[in-house]
Write a protein that holds these residues in place. Structure first.
Motif, PDB file in Angstrom:
ATOM      1  N   LEU A  94       0.825  -1.201   0.000  1.00 38.08           N
ATOM      2  CA  LEU A  94       0.000   0.000   0.000  1.00 38.08           C
ATOM      3  C   LEU A  94       0.862   1.254   0.000  1.00 38.08           C
ATOM      4  O   LEU A  94       0.587   2.219  -0.729  1.00 38.08           O
ATOM      5  CB  LEU A  94      -0.934  -0.015   1.207  1.00 38.08           C
ATOM      6  N   LEU A  95       1.943   1.243   0.813  1.00 34.34           N
ATOM      7  CA  LEU A  95       2.811   2.415   0.879  1.00 34.34           C
ATOM      8  C   LEU A  95       3.520   2.653  -0.459  1.00 34.34           C
ATOM      9  O   LEU A  95       3.694   3.813  -0.886  1.00 34.34           O
ATOM     10  CB  LEU A  95       3.833   2.225   2.008  1.00 34.34           C
ATOM     11  N   ASP A 111       1.856   7.059  -6.568  1.00 30.83           N
ATOM     12  CA  ASP A 111       0.885   8.098  -6.935  1.00 30.83           C
ATOM     13  C   ASP A 111       1.458   9.497  -6.749  1.00 30.83           C
ATOM     14  O   ASP A 111       1.092  10.430  -7.488  1.00 30.83           O
ATOM     15  CB  ASP A 111      -0.378   7.941  -6.076  1.00 30.83           C
ATOM     16  N   LEU A 112       2.341   9.666  -5.786  1.00 28.75           N
ATOM     17  CA  LEU A 112       2.911  10.985  -5.482  1.00 28.75           C
ATOM     18  C   LEU A 112       4.309  11.157  -6.091  1.00 28.75           C
ATOM     19  O   LEU A 112       5.060  12.061  -5.688  1.00 28.75           O
ATOM     20  CB  LEU A 112       2.980  11.183  -3.960  1.00 28.75           C
ATOM     21  N   GLU A 113       4.642  10.277  -7.021  1.00 24.47           N
ATOM     22  CA  GLU A 113       6.010  10.256  -7.557  1.00 24.47           C
ATOM     23  C   GLU A 113       6.416  11.604  -8.148  1.00 24.47           C
ATOM     24  O   GLU A 113       7.515  12.111  -7.878  1.00 24.47           O
ATOM     25  CB  GLU A 113       6.117   9.158  -8.618  1.00 24.47           C
ATOM     26  N   PHE A 136      -2.484   7.513   4.253  1.00 25.68           N
ATOM     27  CA  PHE A 136      -1.044   7.730   4.090  1.00 25.68           C
ATOM     28  C   PHE A 136      -0.752   8.681   2.921  1.00 25.68           C
ATOM     29  O   PHE A 136       0.263   9.392   2.941  1.00 25.68           O
ATOM     30  CB  PHE A 136      -0.338   6.385   3.898  1.00 25.68           C
ATOM     31  N   GLN A 137      -1.617   8.724   1.948  1.00 23.16           N
ATOM     32  CA  GLN A 137      -1.419   9.691   0.865  1.00 23.16           C
ATOM     33  C   GLN A 137      -1.567  11.111   1.399  1.00 23.16           C
ATOM     34  O   GLN A 137      -0.775  11.999   1.054  1.00 23.16           O
ATOM     35  CB  GLN A 137      -2.424   9.428  -0.257  1.00 23.16           C
ATOM     36  N   ASN A 138      -2.561  11.344   2.265  1.00 19.30           N
ATOM     37  CA  ASN A 138      -2.740  12.678   2.839  1.00 19.30           C
ATOM     38  C   ASN A 138      -1.569  13.052   3.739  1.00 19.30           C
ATOM     39  O   ASN A 138      -1.116  14.208   3.737  1.00 19.30           O
ATOM     40  CB  ASN A 138      -4.040  12.733   3.633  1.00 19.30           C
ATOM     41  N   ILE A 149       4.962  16.817   2.080  1.00 21.27           N
ATOM     42  CA  ILE A 149       5.511  17.440   0.863  1.00 21.27           C
ATOM     43  C   ILE A 149       5.121  18.911   0.797  1.00 21.27           C
ATOM     44  O   ILE A 149       5.941  19.787   0.454  1.00 21.27           O
ATOM     45  CB  ILE A 149       5.005  16.686  -0.383  1.00 21.27           C
ATOM     46  N   LYS A 150       3.866  19.202   1.134  1.00 22.33           N
ATOM     47  CA  LYS A 150       3.380  20.579   1.052  1.00 22.33           C
ATOM     48  C   LYS A 150       4.171  21.510   1.966  1.00 22.33           C
ATOM     49  O   LYS A 150       4.499  22.644   1.586  1.00 22.33           O
ATOM     50  CB  LYS A 150       1.897  20.628   1.428  1.00 22.33           C
TER      51      LYS A 150
END
Length: 483
Positions: A315-316, A322-324, A353-355, A361-362
């Motif tokens: 999953l990670l 997705d955030l590559e 985990f995406q959030n 990153i933000k």
């Protein structure tokens, strides 16, 4: 000092039990003394009876010898002196055995044996014809020995009677205490019984009242839950409809603004073009906000069918994939432990985990390369130290996501998980302030915990604690988190 009902009942029963024990002890002592007194009385009667028989046999033997000498009638010598002697010896041996526990009585019996032996010899001498002078001397000596036998017998009888008297006095003493003790214990038992009955009756009534209240509260709670579920469904429908219906006017605004710029671009003054640009940007933010609200309304909805074992490593990797592009733009590095398999909703975990990674990153620092480290450890509920005792044996996975971004002041640690809460202006950092609220909603729906720790200009750490196995029963879970 105030005592609880249970404490009062316990004290009452302790007092009653103590009184009963004391009454039992006194009853035992009274009964024991009564039995000892009866045994001593029987013992004294038997000793007196045996002594009386011996004394009577000696006197009868002496009377028989005198009768024979006066009348020369041989019937006075039946039974013979030997038979009488054997009978006396038999009684004597019984006395010796009966009084074996009394040294003084044994000494008296030794004296009595000697006197009986002398008396027996005197009786044998009296049976033989003698001259008057010799007979008179024998009679006088015989009377003296008989007096000594009588005195010995009386002394032994007196000793037995004195022992019976001592036992009687002791019995009277205990029986005098026994009656008041039985009365007091009975009275105490009656009072404690009445008190216990009244107290227990009040306790039962109070319990019935509490149970009635609980049933009423349960009914109200069920009604409120039903109402809340209905309200939530209506809110979800409203959010969906609202988001769908609001998209259309936003598209029209966007379309009309684009046409306005294309068709009348040369005719519009510079400030008008700037206003249109700002309007387009506001429409884009509005569209993002509507989408995020829709996501938030649906976040954390799990059903038993959606709970499956999730390979967190896979999953990670999907989240990182997705955030590559965003990670490459920030030149960010993600280092993660080998994570365990955790039961849950895969879609919700992916969003969680995406959030979190997108949040790191933000808020990356512009002065250094962004580095995100993901560590974990498996612990019990008891080791966590803040879950309820019912969950102490449950296994949890504590996942810490650390970054070296701009961080935040710890006083805002709880605030950042609230919807629409932002620590920075929209001009500094984009976003709607819903991402972390979605994370908390997802973690809560999986009966877990999420906390945040930050240090300004150094970085932040988000800690997610999830149970390895999910329980879908209607249990009350602890939602307290560490500060």
């Amino acid at each position: 000092m105030h005592f609880s009902v249970h404490k009062k009942i316990q004290i009452g029963f302790v007092i009653a039990f103590t009184v009963i024990i004391m009454a039992s002890i006194f009853s035992y002592l009274v009964a024991k003394n009564l039995l000892d007194n009866a045994a001593r009385l029987n013992h004294a009667i038997e000793v007196s009876k045996r002594l009386e028989v011996i004394n009577k046999q000696v006197k009868e033997a002496e009377a028989a010898i005198r009768g024979y000498k006066l009348t020369q009638d041989s019937t006075f010598l039946d039974p013979s002196m030997k038979d009488r002697s054997l009978h006396i010896e038999k009684e004597y041996q019984v006395l010796r055995r009966v009084t074996s526990d009394s040294r003084i009585q044994q000494l008296h019996l030794d004296t009595l044996r000697q006197l009986l032996a002398v008396k027996y010899e005197q009786l044998l001498q009296s049976n033989v014809a003698q001259d008057p002078a010799t007979d008179k001397a024998i009679v006088i000596s015989s009377e003296q020995v008989m007096d000594r036998i009588d005195k010995t017998v009386q002394e032994m009888t007196r000793i037995e009677e004195s022992q019976v008297h001592e036992k009687s006095e002791l019995f009277n003493f205990f029986s005098g205490l026994w009656v008041p003790m039985i009365f007091i214990s009975s009275l105490a038992a009656i009072i404690i019984g009445i008190y216990s009955y009244i107290t227990l009756t009040k306790e039962v009534r109070l319990q019935q009242h509490i149970e009635a209240k609980l049933k009423s509260y349960q009914r109200d709670l069920q009604q409120n839950i039903s109402l809340l579920n209905k309200t939530n469904q209506e809110l979800e429908q409203f959010a969906y409809v609202a988001s769908h219906d609001l998209q259309e006017p936003l598209r029209k605004i966007s379309t009309f603004s684009d046409r306005l710029q294309v068709k009348y671009k040369e005719q519009l003054p510079a400030d008008a073009s700037q206003l249109i640009d700002r309007m387009v940007a506001a429409v884009a933010r509005m569209r993002v906000l509507i989408n995020d609200l829709l996501v938030f309304s649906r976040a954390g909805r799990i059903v038993p069918e959606s709970i499956v074992p999730v390979n967190m490593n896979e999953l990670l990797q999907e989240v990182i994939s997705d955030l590559e592009i965003t990670l490459e733009e920030k030149n960010a590095m993600v280092v993660a432990d080998d994570l365990p398999v955790i039961e849950g909703n895969p879609t919700s975990f992916h969003q969680l985990f995406q959030n979190l990674i997108a949040n790191a990153i933000k808020f990356a620092s512009p002065h250094r390369q962004l580095q995100i480290n993901i560590h974990h450890e498996v612990v019990t509920g008891q080791q966590l130290g803040f879950v309820k005792e019912a969950r102490w044996n449950d296994m949890f996975c504590r996942i810490a996501l650390e970054d070296n971004g701009i961080g935040f002041d710890q006083v805002y640690a709880d605030r950042i998980f609230l919807i629409f809460q932002r620590l920075h202006g929209i001009s500094e950092y984009s976003g709607t302030g819903i991402g972390l609220a979605i994370c908390k909603k997802i973690v809560d729906s999986h009966h877990g915990y999420i906390t945040a720790n930050g240090v300004p200009d150094q970085g932040a750490t988000f800690t997610v604690i999830l149970p390895l196995l999910q329980s879908l029963k209607n249990e009350e879970y602890e939602t307290t988190t560490k500060g």
